[in-house]
Design an enzyme around this catalytic site. Structure first.
Site, PDB file in Angstrom:
ATOM      1  N   GLY A  46       0.771  -1.245   0.000  1.00 55.33           N
ATOM      2  CA  GLY A  46       0.000   0.000   0.000  1.00 55.33           C
ATOM      3  C   GLY A  46       0.797   1.288   0.000  1.00 55.33           C
ATOM      4  N   ASP A 101       1.315   3.257   4.677  1.00 55.41           N
ATOM      5  CA  ASP A 101       0.191   3.955   4.067  1.00 55.41           C
ATOM      6  C   ASP A 101      -0.856   4.339   5.112  1.00 55.41           C
ATOM      7  OD1 ASP A 101      -0.443   1.292   4.548  1.00 55.41           O
ATOM      8  OD2 ASP A 101      -1.310   0.906   2.585  1.00 55.41           O
ATOM      9  N   ASP A 104      -4.242   1.264  11.049  1.00 56.13           N
ATOM     10  CA  ASP A 104      -5.638   0.969  11.390  1.00 56.13           C
ATOM     11  C   ASP A 104      -5.638   0.413  12.816  1.00 56.13           C
ATOM     12  OD1 ASP A 104      -8.224  -0.046  11.507  1.00 56.13           O
ATOM     13  OD2 ASP A 104      -8.179  -0.983   9.561  1.00 56.13           O
ATOM     14  N   LYS A 132      -6.161   5.829  11.521  1.00 55.12           N
ATOM     15  CA  LYS A 132      -7.512   5.663  12.081  1.00 55.12           C
ATOM     16  C   LYS A 132      -7.359   5.519  13.592  1.00 55.12           C
ATOM     17  CE  LYS A 132      -9.404   3.069   8.154  1.00 55.12           C
ATOM     18  NZ  LYS A 132      -9.917   1.746   7.750  1.00 55.12           N
ATOM     19  N   VAL A 154     -11.121   3.080   3.366  1.00 53.63           N
ATOM     20  CA  VAL A 154     -10.733   4.007   2.294  1.00 53.63           C
ATOM     21  C   VAL A 154      -9.930   3.263   1.220  1.00 53.63           C
ATOM     22  CG1 VAL A 154     -10.712   6.140   3.672  1.00 53.63           C
ATOM     23  CG2 VAL A 154      -8.688   4.683   3.666  1.00 53.63           C
ATOM     24  N   ASP A 160      -5.920  -0.437  -1.415  1.00 52.53           N
ATOM     25  CA  ASP A 160      -6.802  -1.245  -2.253  1.00 52.53           C
ATOM     26  C   ASP A 160      -8.029  -1.755  -1.503  1.00 52.53           C
ATOM     27  OD1 ASP A 160      -5.310  -3.119  -0.594  1.00 52.53           O
ATOM     28  OD2 ASP A 160      -6.189  -4.671  -1.864  1.00 52.53           O
TER      29      ASP A 160
HETATM   30  P1  IMP Z   1      -3.460  -2.625  10.738  1.00 50.28           P
HETATM   31  O1  IMP Z   1      -2.495  -3.740  11.021  1.00 50.28           O
HETATM   32  O2  IMP Z   1      -4.858  -2.945  11.196  1.00 50.28           O
HETATM   33  O3  IMP Z   1      -3.001  -1.289  11.287  1.00 50.28           O
HETATM   34  O4  IMP Z   1      -3.605  -2.513   9.193  1.00 50.28           O
HETATM   35  C1  IMP Z   1      -2.599  -2.057   8.414  1.00 50.28           C
HETATM   36  C2  IMP Z   1      -2.777  -2.457   6.964  1.00 50.28           C
HETATM   37  O5  IMP Z   1      -4.132  -2.800   6.658  1.00 50.28           O
HETATM   38  C3  IMP Z   1      -2.438  -1.278   6.081  1.00 50.28           C
HETATM   39  O6  IMP Z   1      -1.074  -1.258   5.772  1.00 50.28           O
HETATM   40  C4  IMP Z   1      -3.326  -1.507   4.880  1.00 50.28           C
HETATM   41  O7  IMP Z   1      -2.668  -2.333   3.954  1.00 50.28           O
HETATM   42  C5  IMP Z   1      -4.529  -2.235   5.425  1.00 50.28           C
HETATM   43  N1  IMP Z   1      -5.687  -1.325   5.679  1.00 50.28           N
HETATM   44  C6  IMP Z   1      -6.124  -0.873   6.863  1.00 50.28           C
HETATM   45  N2  IMP Z   1      -7.184  -0.051   6.722  1.00 50.28           N
HETATM   46  C7  IMP Z   1      -7.410   0.027   5.397  1.00 50.28           C
HETATM   47  C8  IMP Z   1      -8.378   0.759   4.595  1.00 50.28           C
HETATM   48  O8  IMP Z   1      -9.249   1.507   5.070  1.00 50.28           O
HETATM   49  N3  IMP Z   1      -8.264   0.591   3.254  1.00 50.28           N
HETATM   50  C9  IMP Z   1      -7.335  -0.212   2.652  1.00 50.28           C
HETATM   51  N4  IMP Z   1      -6.424  -0.905   3.368  1.00 50.28           N
HETATM   52  C10 IMP Z   1      -6.461  -0.784   4.727  1.00 50.28           C
END
Ligand code: IMP
Length: 177
Positions: A46, A101, A104, A132, A154, A160
């Protein structure tokens, strides 16, 4: 509105706003790391667009290395983080800037930071385009953040939905109506 592939997304952050935010981050990093040649660790897939623009605006020397983890599919984070692969340069005693990118839940970044810390860089900083905050479950310190956004899916500018939408110049938000 755009349809990707079966869901509707509406324009959320324009290309101009993104470019302004990325330039701002690049200049801040430039001031903080003048004369230091930091190593950027870009988390694929991403972050490729964010990283490319960040490099274009960066006023100092640097190195860049693309790494990969697999932790996410569809619209919810699975919380499963696999190994970080692709670090082909030693991190010991040098400043490292992780480029993400979006943060979350924070599972991915938390796991990456733990792995990097084992290699004893002189400093670890994090640059992420989107955060987020409501969704983040770890006490992560994000040094450079483009946009704080609500907990809604998003896409675009590298991000993606099931493999699609990465090529848009702007960021779209899932339309839940
Ligand atoms: P986390 O481990 O939950 O913080 O997620 C991180 C990864 O999830 C990011 O690097 C993105 O690849 C993907 N991701 C999280 N939220 C979104 C979103 O809203 N749209 C697209 N990809 C997301």
């Amino acid at each position: 509105m755009v349809k990707v592939p079966d869901r509707y997304f509406r324009p959320y952050i324009s290309s101009e706003e993104i470019q302004q935010a990325v330039e701002h981050i690049a200049l801040e990093i430039g001031r903080a790391f003048e004369g230091e040649c930091p190593l950027f660790l870009v988390i694929l897939n991403g972050s490729f667009m964010f990283a490319a623009d960040l490099m274009r605006y960066l006023p100092i020397d640097c190195e860049i290395c693309f790494v990969k983890v697999k932790s996410y599919s569809g619209m919810s984070s699975m919380g499963v983080v696999e190994e970080l692969i692709g670090i082909d340069v030693p991190l010991r005693n040098r400043p490292v800037i992780v480029v993400e990118d979006i943060v979350d839940t924070g599972h991915t970044l938390n796991a990456i930071l733990n792995q990097i810390a084992h290699q004893q860089p002189s400093q670890i900083r994090v640059a992420c385009l989107l955060h987020k905050a409501e969704a983040t479950q770890y006490p992560l310190h994000l040094d450079y953040v483009g946009f704080e956004i609500p907990n809604k899916f998003v896409l675009g500018y590298g991000l993606d939905y099931d493999g699609l939408g990465r090529n848009y110049n702007e960021i779209y938000q899932l339309d839940e109506d």
